[in-house]
Design an enzyme around this catalytic site. Structure first.
Site, short mmCIF file in Angstrom:
data_model
loop_
_atom_site.label_atom_id
_atom_site.label_comp_id
_atom_site.label_asym_id
_atom_site.label_seq_id
_atom_site.Cartn_x
_atom_site.Cartn_y
_atom_site.Cartn_z
N ASP A 149 -2.77 7.82 82.52
CA ASP A 149 -1.47 8.37 83.19
C ASP A 149 -1.70 9.95 82.97
O ASP A 149 -0.86 10.72 83.36
CB ASP A 149 0.03 8.07 82.51
N SER A 150 -2.64 10.34 82.03
CA SER A 150 -3.13 11.68 82.27
C SER A 150 -3.36 12.09 83.67
O SER A 150 -3.37 13.42 84.02
CB SER A 150 -4.57 11.91 81.41
N ASP A 205 -3.07 2.60 82.61
CA ASP A 205 -1.97 2.68 81.76
C ASP A 205 -0.57 2.19 82.36
O ASP A 205 -0.43 2.64 83.45
CB ASP A 205 -2.07 4.43 81.67
N LYS A 241 -2.68 -0.61 79.41
CA LYS A 241 -2.57 0.17 78.09
C LYS A 241 -0.94 0.48 77.89
O LYS A 241 -0.46 1.01 78.97
CB LYS A 241 -3.49 1.15 78.07
N GLU A 279 1.51 2.62 75.18
CA GLU A 279 1.66 3.58 74.20
C GLU A 279 2.67 3.13 73.24
O GLU A 279 4.05 2.80 73.67
CB GLU A 279 2.11 4.95 74.57
N GLU A 292 -5.30 8.01 69.23
CA GLU A 292 -5.41 9.33 69.66
C GLU A 292 -4.97 10.34 68.35
O GLU A 292 -3.70 10.38 67.90
CB GLU A 292 -4.51 9.60 70.92
O1 KIV Z 1 -3.83 8.91 79.72
C1 KIV Z 1 -4.90 8.92 79.35
O2 KIV Z 1 -5.96 9.67 79.74
C2 KIV Z 1 -5.05 8.26 77.73
C3 KIV Z 1 -6.37 8.62 77.26
C4 KIV Z 1 -6.32 10.08 76.88
C5 KIV Z 1 -6.56 7.71 76.02
O3 KIV Z 1 -4.13 7.44 77.56
#
Ligand code: KIV
Length: 297
Positions: A45-46, A84, A114, A116, A183
């Protein structure tokens, strides 16, 4: 490159070899990542920040994540694709979480999702894994919620914080995650968690004791303005692109581009015929009526 990477192959790498993970969000760069032989491509989600220009990862929606996920999955031949779960896609109810995770697998063609969070999401992770969806955990600095509490700070500097991280990681392993991102946690905590868990840990800014490493593609290629201290820059593509684009602009302004090698030509005889036709048209005074598409004189 060999066969596709699976959950089992990732889990089997623990203690045998390190796991290389990189983020990607579009077809073209995902193809290059896949060819480079990374084990996992994370559609992070970056993307909210590096692709869409938001200030944090919070605003990105499920539909936006799906666009990126589909593009990356079209490019993949070898790597495993983890997508994510964006903010609010699993926070409100287990039903929401299952529905959104299934969308990433079914529509986005991801292999896993994924999430969080630690103990507070154990029941959500259990429900997902229970329905057959592989889940990667993510503890330590959690970009979706940490900024709301303490900002982007290194986690696990004191014993209490370290114990909380340890409990979170154990709870996620119990819930059935196949690996966990750590992280920005201190080296000591990352090493202790990695030594304790049976599943692989994937570090980002958490030192060398993790079982694998993940970085954001735009950071390692030098494409994004701000990159954190723990990033190793393998290229400076921003400068290369700026140089290339400035030279392109100058070439266009100074008529150096396109050259003959970038140009298509008519057959010489056809060109002669064409010139005769044009001469005749001009002599007759033929014009083209844009509205009717017919000759008007
Ligand atoms: O969103 C992302 O890129 C991430 C990584 C930084 C682990 O969760």
């Amino acid at each position: 490159m060999g066969s596709k990477v699976t959950v089992d192959s990732i889990m089997g790498m623990k203690g045998k070899r390190k796991i290389a993970v990189i983020t990607a969000y579009d077809y073209t760069t995902a193809r290059i990542c896949d060819k480079a032989g990374v084990d996992i491509i994370l559609v992070g989600d970056s993307a909210a920040m590096v692709m869409l220009g938001y200030k944090s990862t919070i605003p990105i929606s499920m539909d936006e994540m799906l666009v990126f996920c589909k593009a990356v999955s079209r490019a993949r031949e070898h790597a495993m694709i983890v997508a994510d779960m964006p903010f609010m896609s699993y926070h409100v109810s287990v039903d929401d979480a299952l529905y959104n995770a299934c969308r990433l697998i079914k529509e986005g063609n991801a292999d896993a999702v994924k999430v969080e969070g630690g103990r507070e999401f154990k029941h959500v992770v259990e429900a997902m894994v229970g329905t057959g969806i592989p889940v990667m955990g993510h503890v330590g600095l959690k970009p979706q919620t940490s900024p709301l509490w303490q900002g982007y700070k290194v986690q696990g500097r004191d014993s209490d914080g370290a114990c909380r991280l340890m409990r979170d990681a154990i709870a996620l392993e119990e819930a059935g995650v196949f690996s966990i991102v750590l992280e920005q946690v201190t080296y000591e905590v990352a090493k202790t968690i990695s030594d304790t868990l049976k599943i692989p840990t994937i570090g980002i800014g958490s030192g060398s004791a993790c079982d694998g490493q993940v970085l954001v593609l735009h950071d390692i290629l030098g494409l994004y303005e701000h990159s954190p201290k723990f990033v190793k820059r393998y290229a400076d593509l921003s400068s290369m692109m700026l140089d290339a684009l400035t030279r392109y602009r100058d070439d266009v302004l100074n008529s150096r581009f396109p050259g003959d090698e970038h140009t298509f030509h008519m057959d010489v005889q056809e060109y002669e015929r064409f010139k005769e036709e044009v001469k005749m048209m001009m002599n007759k005074g033929i014009r083209y009526d844009e509205r009717g598409g017919s000759e008007i004189r």
